[in-house]
Design a protein around this motif. Structure first.
Motif, PDB file in Angstrom:
ATOM      1  N   LEU A 168       0.833  -1.208   0.000  1.00 31.93           N
ATOM      2  CA  LEU A 168       0.000   0.000   0.000  1.00 31.93           C
ATOM      3  C   LEU A 168       0.863   1.251   0.000  1.00 31.93           C
ATOM      4  O   LEU A 168       1.808   1.364   0.775  1.00 31.93           O
ATOM      5  CB  LEU A 168      -0.912   0.022   1.232  1.00 31.93           C
ATOM      6  CG  LEU A 168      -1.862  -1.165   1.436  1.00 31.93           C
ATOM      7  CD1 LEU A 168      -2.631  -1.006   2.745  1.00 31.93           C
ATOM      8  CD2 LEU A 168      -2.818  -1.314   0.263  1.00 31.93           C
ATOM      9  N   MET A 169       0.519   2.202  -0.887  1.00 26.74           N
ATOM     10  CA  MET A 169       1.174   3.509  -0.930  1.00 26.74           C
ATOM     11  C   MET A 169       0.111   4.574  -0.680  1.00 26.74           C
ATOM     12  O   MET A 169      -0.948   4.538  -1.309  1.00 26.74           O
ATOM     13  CB  MET A 169       1.755   3.795  -2.318  1.00 26.74           C
ATOM     14  CG  MET A 169       2.867   2.929  -2.762  1.00 26.74           C
ATOM     15  SD  MET A 169       3.341   3.364  -4.480  1.00 26.74           S
ATOM     16  CE  MET A 169       4.237   4.884  -4.224  1.00 26.74           C
ATOM     17  N   GLY A 170       0.373   5.505   0.226  1.00 27.87           N
ATOM     18  CA  GLY A 170      -0.614   6.547   0.480  1.00 27.87           C
ATOM     19  C   GLY A 170       0.009   7.925   0.556  1.00 27.87           C
ATOM     20  O   GLY A 170       1.066   8.108   1.169  1.00 27.87           O
ATOM     21  N   HIS A 171      -0.649   8.901  -0.083  1.00 31.79           N
ATOM     22  CA  HIS A 171      -0.190  10.284  -0.028  1.00 31.79           C
ATOM     23  C   HIS A 171      -1.158  11.117   0.801  1.00 31.79           C
ATOM     24  O   HIS A 171      -2.372  11.047   0.604  1.00 31.79           O
ATOM     25  CB  HIS A 171      -0.093  10.871  -1.437  1.00 31.79           C
ATOM     26  CG  HIS A 171       0.227  12.338  -1.461  1.00 31.79           C
ATOM     27  ND1 HIS A 171      -0.643  13.278  -1.977  1.00 31.79           N
ATOM     28  CD2 HIS A 171       1.307  13.027  -0.995  1.00 31.79           C
ATOM     29  CE1 HIS A 171      -0.092  14.482  -1.845  1.00 31.79           C
ATOM     30  NE2 HIS A 171       1.079  14.361  -1.260  1.00 31.79           N
ATOM     31  N   SER A 172      -0.626  11.904   1.738  1.00 30.52           N
ATOM     32  CA  SER A 172      -1.405  12.861   2.513  1.00 30.52           C
ATOM     33  C   SER A 172      -2.579  12.186   3.223  1.00 30.52           C
ATOM     34  O   SER A 172      -2.383  11.308   4.056  1.00 30.52           O
ATOM     35  CB  SER A 172      -1.857  13.991   1.586  1.00 30.52           C
ATOM     36  OG  SER A 172      -2.268  15.122   2.321  1.00 30.52           O
ATOM     37  N   LEU A 173      -3.818  12.532   2.875  1.00 28.94           N
ATOM     38  CA  LEU A 173      -4.993  11.924   3.497  1.00 28.94           C
ATOM     39  C   LEU A 173      -5.077  10.422   3.216  1.00 28.94           C
ATOM     40  O   LEU A 173      -5.714   9.677   3.972  1.00 28.94           O
ATOM     41  CB  LEU A 173      -6.268  12.626   3.007  1.00 28.94           C
ATOM     42  CG  LEU A 173      -7.591  12.242   3.677  1.00 28.94           C
ATOM     43  CD1 LEU A 173      -7.604  12.645   5.150  1.00 28.94           C
ATOM     44  CD2 LEU A 173      -8.768  12.876   2.951  1.00 28.94           C
ATOM     45  N   GLY A 174      -4.417   9.969   2.163  1.00 28.59           N
ATOM     46  CA  GLY A 174      -4.361   8.536   1.869  1.00 28.59           C
ATOM     47  C   GLY A 174      -3.756   7.740   3.019  1.00 28.59           C
ATOM     48  O   GLY A 174      -4.045   6.549   3.182  1.00 28.59           O
ATOM     49  N   SER A 175      -2.926   8.398   3.848  1.00 25.86           N
ATOM     50  CA  SER A 175      -2.344   7.730   5.018  1.00 25.86           C
ATOM     51  C   SER A 175      -3.438   7.344   6.016  1.00 25.86           C
ATOM     52  O   SER A 175      -3.347   6.312   6.679  1.00 25.86           O
ATOM     53  CB  SER A 175      -1.303   8.629   5.690  1.00 25.86           C
ATOM     54  OG  SER A 175      -1.901   9.836   6.175  1.00 25.86           O
TER      55      SER A 175
END
Length: 250
Positions: free
Chosen positions: A131-138
């Motif tokens: 899983l890769m998440g940016h900003s709010l994706g975290s």
């Protein structure tokens, strides 16, 4: 050009207040591309941040795919597209409300993405899921791991997690509750790419929208063993700039 495979929950949540509008779990587009993923050695799922409509989500998946290909990663890259383009998010007077709605929607999407991972692993149990998440994706990722932790069979079900400009709080990797979830559900590692120069996270902290963003100064306390962090210097908060300073994967 081939369509970008994505798990979608678009239209499932009210973009003004985060209320649930649909009890559906997720929608796969295009469905046949997901059938092709069964039996893959591994897949990576990209989760975008706030202020992304469906076109924005696709752009982020393509950015991730292009960067990972340059780094020699040859496995399938897909994405989650969710209702993060909350109403009024670009207007200062509605910023707080829109961010709160976005956080609510991100938290709720944890169950949606968790259900997809369970569904996919049933068909393809040996495929590693990153899983890769940016900003709010975290926040989506954290809530996904929290959902997965409710079932003991999901131990180590996520291979690894990569966070960029993370908006979750800096105490999470060392907290008793979340530390255990991360340790139990993520098999190999959680990597946090943080940037003290990130202007959006600095603003969010200053305005007290996020108290101590993990992506700004890294973790506090004693993080779990599987957690590691890397100081990076992207030009600004945009995912394109975080992707450009990523120099190895996985």
């Amino acid at each position: 050009m081939k369509p970008i495979p994505r798990i979608s929950t678009r239209g499932y949540y009210d973009r003004k207040n985060g209320k649930t509008l649909s009890k559906n779990s997720f929608y796969l587009y295009p469905k046949k591309e997901f059938t092709k993923l069964i039996g893959s050695k591994e897949i990576t799922i990209m989760i975008h941040g706030l202020r992304n409509d469906n076109a924005g989500a696709i752009t982020k998946i393509v950015l991730a795919r292009n960067r990972l290909r340059k780094l020699g990663y040859k496995h399938p890259i897909i994405g989650l597209s969710y209702d993060s383009n909350t109403i009024g998010v670009h207007l200062a007077k509605y910023a707080k409300r829109a961010l709160t709605a976005g956080q609510t929607i991100a938290i709720k999407n944890g169950k949606n993405l968790g259900l997809f991972i369970e569904y996919f692993k049933e068909s393809s149990p040996n495929t590693k899921v990153r899983l890769m998440g940016h900003s709010l994706g975290s926040q989506v990722i954290l809530s996904t791991l929290e959902y997965l932790a409710k079932n003991k069979k999901n131990s180590n079900v996520v291979e690894s997690v990569y966070l960029f400009g993370a908006s979750i709080t800096d105490d999470i990797p060392s907290s008793k509750k979340y530390g255990k979830i991360l340790q139990d559900i993520v098999h190999k590692k959680i990597v946090n790419y943080y940037a003290p120069t990130d202007e959006v996270l600095a603003w969010a902290q200053r305005e007290e929208h996020v108290k101590g963003p993990l992506g700004l100064n890294g973790a506090i306390g004693n993080p779990i063993k599987k957690y590691r962090q890397k100081l990076v210097k992207p030009k600004n908060h945009r995912f394109a700039n975080y992707a450009s300073v990523l120099n190895s994967f996985p």
